[in-house]
Write a protein that holds these residues in place. Structure first.
Motif, short mmCIF file in Angstrom:
data_model
loop_
_atom_site.label_atom_id
_atom_site.label_comp_id
_atom_site.label_asym_id
_atom_site.label_seq_id
_atom_site.Cartn_x
_atom_site.Cartn_y
_atom_site.Cartn_z
N THR A 127 14.63 5.52 17.94
CA THR A 127 15.31 6.69 17.36
C THR A 127 14.37 7.36 16.37
N PRO A 128 13.86 8.53 16.71
CA PRO A 128 12.86 9.20 15.86
C PRO A 128 13.25 9.27 14.39
N ALA A 129 14.47 9.64 14.12
CA ALA A 129 14.89 9.75 12.71
C ALA A 129 14.78 8.40 12.01
N LEU A 130 15.11 7.32 12.71
CA LEU A 130 15.05 6.00 12.10
C LEU A 130 13.61 5.52 11.98
N VAL A 131 12.79 5.85 12.95
CA VAL A 131 11.37 5.50 12.86
C VAL A 131 10.78 6.11 11.60
N ALA A 132 11.06 7.39 11.39
CA ALA A 132 10.52 8.09 10.23
C ALA A 132 11.01 7.44 8.94
N ALA A 133 12.29 7.20 8.84
CA ALA A 133 12.86 6.58 7.64
C ALA A 133 12.25 5.20 7.42
N HIS A 134 12.06 4.48 8.50
CA HIS A 134 11.52 3.13 8.42
C HIS A 134 10.08 3.15 7.92
N LEU A 135 9.29 4.06 8.44
CA LEU A 135 7.89 4.16 8.01
C LEU A 135 7.81 4.47 6.52
N ARG A 136 8.64 5.40 6.10
CA ARG A 136 8.60 5.78 4.69
C ARG A 136 8.97 4.59 3.80
N HIS A 137 10.05 3.94 4.18
CA HIS A 137 10.48 2.78 3.40
C HIS A 137 9.42 1.68 3.43
N SER A 138 8.82 1.47 4.59
CA SER A 138 7.83 0.41 4.72
C SER A 138 6.65 0.63 3.81
N THR A 139 6.17 1.86 3.72
CA THR A 139 5.02 2.12 2.85
C THR A 139 5.39 1.81 1.40
N GLU A 140 6.61 2.15 1.02
CA GLU A 140 7.05 1.85 -0.34
C GLU A 140 7.09 0.34 -0.58
N GLN A 141 7.60 -0.38 0.40
CA GLN A 141 7.72 -1.83 0.24
C GLN A 141 6.36 -2.51 0.24
N GLU A 142 5.45 -1.98 1.04
CA GLU A 142 4.10 -2.56 1.07
C GLU A 142 3.44 -2.38 -0.30
N GLU A 143 3.66 -1.22 -0.87
CA GLU A 143 3.15 -0.95 -2.21
C GLU A 143 3.66 -2.01 -3.19
N ARG A 144 4.96 -2.20 -3.12
CA ARG A 144 5.63 -3.15 -4.02
C ARG A 144 5.10 -4.57 -3.80
N LEU A 145 4.97 -4.94 -2.53
CA LEU A 145 4.50 -6.28 -2.20
C LEU A 145 3.05 -6.46 -2.64
N ALA A 146 2.23 -5.44 -2.41
CA ALA A 146 0.83 -5.52 -2.81
C ALA A 146 0.71 -5.70 -4.32
N ALA A 147 1.56 -5.01 -5.06
CA ALA A 147 1.54 -5.14 -6.52
C ALA A 147 1.86 -6.57 -6.93
N GLU A 148 2.85 -7.15 -6.27
CA GLU A 148 3.25 -8.52 -6.60
C GLU A 148 2.13 -9.50 -6.26
N ILE A 149 1.51 -9.31 -5.11
CA ILE A 149 0.40 -10.19 -4.70
C ILE A 149 -0.77 -10.05 -5.68
N ALA A 150 -1.06 -8.83 -6.06
CA ALA A 150 -2.16 -8.60 -7.01
C ALA A 150 -1.86 -9.27 -8.34
N ARG A 151 -0.62 -9.14 -8.79
CA ARG A 151 -0.22 -9.75 -10.06
C ARG A 151 -0.43 -11.27 -10.00
N ARG A 152 0.08 -11.87 -8.91
CA ARG A 152 -0.05 -13.32 -8.76
C ARG A 152 -1.51 -13.75 -8.73
N ALA A 153 -2.35 -12.99 -8.02
CA ALA A 153 -3.76 -13.38 -7.86
C ALA A 153 -4.58 -13.00 -9.10
N GLY A 154 -3.97 -12.23 -10.01
CA GLY A 154 -4.68 -11.84 -11.22
C GLY A 154 -5.77 -10.83 -10.96
N VAL A 155 -5.58 -9.96 -9.97
CA VAL A 155 -6.56 -8.90 -9.73
C VAL A 155 -5.92 -7.55 -10.04
N ASP A 156 -6.78 -6.55 -10.20
CA ASP A 156 -6.30 -5.22 -10.55
C ASP A 156 -6.01 -4.43 -9.28
#
Lengths: 220, 220
Positions: A121-150
């Motif tokens: 479903t195109p509309a859901l694909v789009a919404a999913h991609l947008r949300h995914s990029t946000e979550q990846e950002e969030r996850l990357a921040a958490e991983i960086a924090r844990r690893a002690g990198v900037d």
DNA sequence: TCGAAAGTGTCAGTCGCTGACACTAGGCTC
DNA sequence: GAGCCTAGTGTCAGCGACTGACACTTTCGA
């Protein structure tokens, strides 16, 4: 235990999610109207929108639950685990409860079929991609924090998370396309896909310090 | 030269794109209604939807034109150019005409400001992400075809295109955020960003043949 | 010049979504 | 247990994106 009011609300919400998922899976997202969902649950359309801000939101409700469980699991991993281990193990432990959490609302098969509905479903694909990029950002921040990198200067957390997310996406598609509906099957599929990672992303980063530009994980 | 009918259609279409962009930039995407655009161009709402399938489509109309020019330029690059050179040079030659093509419809400044509107409107971000993944796929296929590698098994075309698209995205943001509205300024910003690529992605792939798994561009 | 076809306006309707307001029922105090 | 407070709900009215049907006008080609 929560009061009657709370329990009633939870039941209504679960019923909306369940009914919506069943209708989406049976007849497609776009061919299902909010009125239809509300009528099937026997509440007004207005009430639907008091539980979910949009039609899309109810379509992603279960995915969001799963996501949050995974996030919690990541935060609870021991501090000395290497980045990729954190992600892999968090996924493993999250799976212990995810199956039950889903099946409290819909049969696992419905959840599985919803994957394909979202993908097609195109509309859901789009919404999913947008949300995914946000979550990846969030996850990357958490991983960086844990690893002690900037995370601003070291590209490795984002690269790792992007790769991890890509593998998860693929594994999910494969699982949803296959015949094994069980939680064990899902766990196995995800495990197999994750095991294809090379050693590069799994290494411990802390020796690298905050200035990752000097020792990036991937450079030709 | 095209007939009167064709020219009239083109004028209406351009007027819709121009008016829509001006309104989006001035008051925001969501605060602009189709009725408003149609009224300003003095056509009926129904006519708007005969030119554009959705409100989103008119918001991306200029970006699509630019995209197509770039694609054409990629196809026209000499066959013996290395992948990254193809992308960079195609962008260079495309810029020769892109500026004029845009300014036939809207002032360059409006086009530039539209970037920020897209970036800050969730619905447009989602639509843009979806479209971008599709275009990256298409571009990767073309690059793989030119290089004579199998896009199904060799990850390098996708990796290169993903990196290239990321750089373009960033460069576009920088340009839109800066003060230099000229085409020359845009070309310079894009050029500078592209020059930051390392040599790895620029290498010639043809010696690798169809089974890229053996010699991937990036492996730890 | 006349007729087919393309393009447009009008109208009526669907669907997603929202604000306002009145009502009901759960939870609290006394 | 009576009575109040308020969270949750239904109803209604309305906006904006979008679509199908049909009639009218304009262009174009035979």
């Amino acid at each position: 235990m929560a009061g009657l009011r709370e329990r009633k609300k939870q039941r209504t919400r679960d019923a909306l999610v369940r009914t919506a998922h069943e209708l989406f899976v049976a007849q497609g997202y776009e061919r299902t109207t909010i009125d239809e969902i509300a009528a099937a649950v026997d509440v007004s359309q207005r009430t639907f929108f008091r539980y979910f801000a949009s039609k899309e939101e109810v379509a992603f409700a279960l995915l969001r639950t799963v996501e949050e469980r995974f996030f919690t699991a990541v935060r609870e991993r021991p501090a000395d685990e290497a980045p990729l281990q954190v992600l892999g193990n968090a996924l493993g432990t999250a799976w212990n409860h995810i199956g039950d959490a889903i099946q409290e609302v819909v049969p696992l098969e419905v959840y599985m079929r919803m994957w394909r509905v979202i993908e097609t479903t195109p509309a859901l694909v789009a919404a999913h991609l947008r949300h995914s990029t946000e979550q990846e950002e969030r996850l990357a921040a958490e991983i960086a924090r844990r690893a002690g990198v900037d995370p601003e200067h070291d590209p490795r957390p984002r690269v790792l998370v992007a790769a991890f997310a890509g593998v998860l996406q693929l594994a999910g598609r494969r699982w949803a396309a296959g015949r094994d509906i069980t939680v064990e099957g899902a766990r196995r599929v995800f495990r197999e896909h994750l095991d294809r990672f090379g050693p590069a992303l799994a290494e411990d980063w802390r020796p690298a310090g905050g200035s990752g530009e000097d020792t990036p994980a991937c450079r030709g």
